[in-house]
Design an enzyme around this catalytic site. Sequence first.
Site, PDB file in Angstrom:
ATOM      1  NE  ARG A   1      42.704  71.339  12.898  1.00  0.00           N
ATOM      2  CZ  ARG A   1      42.571  70.646  14.030  1.00  0.00           C
ATOM      3  NH1 ARG A   1      42.147  69.395  13.987  1.00  0.00           N
ATOM      4  NH2 ARG A   1      42.865  71.182  15.194  1.00  0.00           N
TER       5      ARG A   1
ATOM      6  CB  SER B   1      48.186  79.855  16.696  1.00  0.00           C
ATOM      7  OG  SER B   1      47.201  78.895  16.943  1.00  0.00           O
TER       8      SER B   1
ATOM      9  CG  ASP C   1      48.725  77.555  19.278  1.00  0.00           C
ATOM     10  OD1 ASP C   1      48.971  78.554  19.983  1.00  0.00           O
ATOM     11  OD2 ASP C   1      49.560  77.090  18.487  1.00  0.00           O
TER      12      ASP C   1
END
Length: 917
Positions: A539, A603, A657
């Site tokens: 994203r 992450s 994350d």
Amino acid sequence: MFAVHLLAFHFTKLKEDQIKKVDRYLYHMRLSDDVLLDVMARFQAEMVKGLGRDTNPTATVKMLPSFVRSLPDGSEKGDFLAVDLGGSQFRAHQVKVFDDGKQSSQLESKFYPTPKEVIQGNGAELFDYIAECLLDFTETKNLKHKKLPLGFTFSFPCKQTKLDEGVLLAWTKHFKVRGVQDTDVVSSLRKALQKHKDIDVDVLALVNDTVGTMMTCGYDDQRCEVGLIIGTGTNACYMEEMRHIDLVEGDEGRMCINTEWGAFGDDGALDDLRTEFDRELDLGSLNPGRQLFEKMISSLYLGELVRLILLKMTKEGLLFNGKVSTALLTKGKIEMKHVSAMEKYKEGLSNTKEILTELNLFPSEEDCIAVQHVCTIVSFRSANLCAAALAAILTRLRENKKLLRMRTTVGIDGGLYKTHPQYAKRLHKVVRRLVPNCDVRFLLSVSGSGKGAAMVTAVAYRLAAQRKRIDAALAPFLLSLETLQEVKNKMRTELEYGLKRETQASASVKMLPTYVCGTPDGTEKGKFLALDLGGTNFRVLLVKIRSGRRRSVQMYNKIFAIPLEIMQGTGEELFDHIVQCIADFLEYMGIKGARLPLGFTFSFPCRQASIDKGTLVGWTKGFKATDCEGEDVVDMLREAIRRRNEFDLDIVAVVNDTVGTMMTCGYEDPNCEIGLIAGTGSNVCYMEDMKNIEIVEGNEGKMCINTEWGGFGDNGCIDNIRTKYDKEVDEGSLNPGKQRYEKMTSGMYLGEIVRQILIDLTKQGLLFRGQISESLRKRGIFETKFLSQIESDRLALLQVRRILQQLGLDSTCEDSIIVKEVCGAVSKRAAQLCGAGLAAIVEKKRENQGVEHLQITVGVDGTLYKLHPHFSRVLRETVKELAPQCDVTFMLSEDGSGKGAALITAVAKRLHNVGQK
């Protein structure tokens, strides 16, 4: 020839006239389909009443739980004894069930009379008599010194609280034994058997003859889930969903319900259908006002009903020239065998004439025709009423299964059904007319009450053996409080190792400094870009943060797929793909020229030297891009941006994350100093005092530590709780020997653990009839989302079966229960282990602050925590139990990896500006 035709015409006309006369006389006994559908609806309502805890006491149809939870599946085997009390004879049986692949069994029986003084004496005499008969039988069969399981068929209404216990509610069928009602008949039998040292039996099951009938037929046809008796007495049983049975604890699976439908109408529900003859018969019975439905349909009463009708018709001059014989005045003189014989139409009127003559009635031809038709109407009404109640049961079964059309089998027994020449055909025809959406097969039971009791016992025996093996397979997943305490202590030790300079290199929990040194204070503002890489989707976000009284965060984002060939290609290809996605987003948002501060949520385990430098320790979650491990991912991103040469970005922070999750919740709650991810992966971060972080210079303030706790146990410290299934999952993974704790607690692996257990149980013959489907052999086929769906409290077993069917697994109801249990064991352990790890961290935070009692908030994200029906609850309970001095609030994060990355960037900018000043 003309004379013959004339005679035939005369006889036909005579017959029609007599039939019309009887039809007019017995008009109320002729039931239309509309009336039968109404009876069906009344019976359905009474079933619901009987199943409800509050309404059962006033229900006439008692819907008694039998505690028979499973039908035979063909794997039963062994030698069993059965005794059968309920008719004019007492029977003892030996049943051998063979596991030869042919589902064969052998029945040997001996019949004993039930003398009047026994069936109308006292309880001690009755059970002593049963014990003596059984002793005789075991001597005859040379079984005296063998310990055999025994099933007790007791064909009277009993309230059961378990399979081997039953309290007699009331005697029926002319039995009037004193001192037995309201007592446990199994205990009475055991006491009587204990007097005989030569008998060594284990009474495993108390069975109603109706249930026995269903089980006998269920052994031959696995679609059989209804049992029906139409004989001296009448009754039906069927397999009901546990979630509908309020009288028994638990919602899983099914249980056979003994309807005891003979009492239907005892509250007046059938008064509009009962005739004057029914009322007269009831008043003259041993139990007036009770078993009214049974008195309208069972063979014990139909002969008497015919006698009462013939008596009144004769008194009114409609039969036998008005001459009432002694036979017509004698109760019980006309029996069901007479009614059956008179309805053998192929034999014309000869049977009828012979029977009536024997009763000194000297009938004319007209009398014979009329009497034969009376018998037809009485037995036809019986078949109609029986069909209506059975249709109600079939409809309930179909609705329980949510099927538009259902195939099922009804196991059936009883003298009326077997010996009456027309009864079976009539019953079948009416049932099929009333429930056209049910394809019903009627299967005649062979010695249902005896063999059935043995089958119930055999199934109970099989289930007990299966239970033992399933429990053994799942036992390692049941973690005691002591074990969880031990995990917590080991996690605490590993946290300390990871923080110390000399042990950090060998620690399994890496405790990576993030260089995030503060949480949001509300003054953050501006526009920020955020990137989020952590799974198969990537994203790019534009985040606008406003401070002051109108404090808010606005986000715009676009999602891009990362193909497998990029995930597992070269590092250069991966970062070029990422930059291409950024370019598309900047153009889409119309901000290609703007140089915005950027936070990069990455992450994967990174070792950071500063907030904008992150060296990849190792890939997880299926990524395998080459030339990345040991490299600074921020540099790799900057180089890819330079290669493209279209725009420039100010990369302020590389973010995990988990840290993003903590920061998002910290924006709402300043008490949030821990971030937890419980989803595809598993990780925790928390704010640690700088003085405890030996691998970073400085003692002032705090810094967020990304624990990367997924590697906990990679040094073997939790091998004592790893099961053989965990080891199989680990060995088949992309990174064998690594991330062991994550492989026991995260969504990426739980489904695979379940699959390994299911394969093992199937190989043991405990699931799916021992057949491993092709789909079950595929690694990764059992996704973690299936665990969440299967364990949902709102999900009926029928829906569980549908999920399993999607996976190519043809499961029975019992299979579904076991699969649900396996999923529950795996996910509960995951939540408990996660809770034990988190308890270690909150306890450390409490000690850092030097307080007796700590109040702290944990920011949480991840599909496992959010979507699994029980994970979050078990996690919270475990933390509370293992860290009782910590009051922990769990706060769901809103987009930690996007919003969180922007907030970290904003906090970093704020702290940087403060430092410059």
